[in-house]
Motif scaffolding. Sequence first.
Motif, short mmCIF file in Angstrom:
data_model
loop_
_atom_site.label_atom_id
_atom_site.label_comp_id
_atom_site.label_asym_id
_atom_site.label_seq_id
_atom_site.Cartn_x
_atom_site.Cartn_y
_atom_site.Cartn_z
N VAL A 236 36.48 26.48 128.33
CA VAL A 236 35.53 26.42 129.47
C VAL A 236 35.00 25.25 128.44
CG1 VAL A 236 33.83 25.99 130.94
CG2 VAL A 236 35.77 27.93 130.97
N ARG A 237 34.29 23.21 129.37
CA ARG A 237 33.84 22.22 128.39
C ARG A 237 33.09 21.66 129.90
NH1 ARG A 237 34.06 20.21 123.42
NH2 ARG A 237 33.23 18.26 123.06
N ALA B 276 39.45 15.42 128.46
CA ALA B 276 40.80 15.94 129.03
C ALA B 276 40.71 16.51 127.63
CB ALA B 276 41.49 15.34 129.29
N ARG B 277 41.18 15.57 126.32
CA ARG B 277 41.28 16.03 124.50
C ARG B 277 40.76 17.18 124.70
NH1 ARG B 277 40.79 9.72 124.10
NH2 ARG B 277 42.93 9.15 124.31
N ALA B 278 39.45 16.93 124.42
CA ALA B 278 38.47 17.87 124.05
C ALA B 278 38.22 19.09 124.67
CB ALA B 278 37.21 17.30 123.38
N ALA B 279 38.70 19.50 125.88
CA ALA B 279 38.66 20.48 126.60
C ALA B 279 40.29 21.06 126.44
CB ALA B 279 38.43 20.55 127.81
N ASP C 120 26.01 26.03 132.70
CA ASP C 120 26.36 26.41 133.30
C ASP C 120 27.07 26.38 134.89
OD1 ASP C 120 24.26 24.85 134.55
OD2 ASP C 120 22.72 26.34 135.16
N VAL C 121 26.29 24.66 135.21
CA VAL C 121 27.79 25.41 136.10
C VAL C 121 29.39 24.84 135.95
CG1 VAL C 121 28.35 23.72 138.28
CG2 VAL C 121 25.99 24.13 137.49
N ALA C 122 29.98 24.66 134.82
CA ALA C 122 30.78 24.60 134.29
C ALA C 122 31.05 26.30 134.41
CB ALA C 122 31.33 23.86 133.53
N GLY C 123 30.50 26.89 133.70
CA GLY C 123 30.65 28.26 134.27
C GLY C 123 31.08 29.11 135.06
#
Length: 245
Positions: free
Chosen positions: A149-150, A172-175, A130-133
């Motif tokens: 957004v991850r 970094a890779r996953a996002a 929610d904060v990342a959003g």
Amino acid sequence: MTAIGFLYPGYSAEDEYPRIEQLLGSDIRLQLVHTDIGEDAHRVDALLEMGSAERLAAGVEELRLSGAEAVVWACTSGSFVFGWDGAHEQVRKLAMAAGMPASSTSFAFAHAVQELGVRRLAVAATYPEDVAGLFADFLKAAGAEVLSVRGSGIITAAEVGTWGRDEVFALARAADHPQADAVLMPDTALHTAAHLREVEQELGKPLLTANQVTVWEGLRLADRRVNAPQLGALFTREPVVQVRD
């Protein structure tokens, strides 16, 4: 000599600043003042209190005495959580209290994206989803297109501060998104300065991280341009060449 002041919340990755200072050159001084964070939590109510005008004003006098020419609130979540307009008001009050140009890490990201001419972004956050959003919403308000957004679900800055190279690379890779022009890692509690070039070369695109853009923003306010290749594309404006096995 150029002196830039930073209000840094608590203690987690403050050692990034002397590391970056060494990479910038002997005529630049990065002066850090720690602010009281209250509750260490990536939660909206706690972040609003962390970034309150009263907490920021408490550290301003020490920065004035240090000879700083500009001040940056070195906290991403404690600025974008106020929204686009609220973050502007936060910076306005900080500038008035400090009597010098002011900004925050959230605006540093917005300005760095403009500087590099990247528009399509991938967000690699340590925060809960929610904060990342909310960070993605801030970037959209700045005119960017957020493709992915991850979040990592981490509640405290203290935990983020324990992350090392492997965790930074994995996030970094996953996002990353194949169509993204850059990857953004928005947490000043995260240690990234030692890994910037290596991650960029693996991704084949610019990596913008919180302490990196915060320092760049302070230098921008002081009208200083510094070429520092170890600090990534933002400090060179050169294309990133992907390194393949």
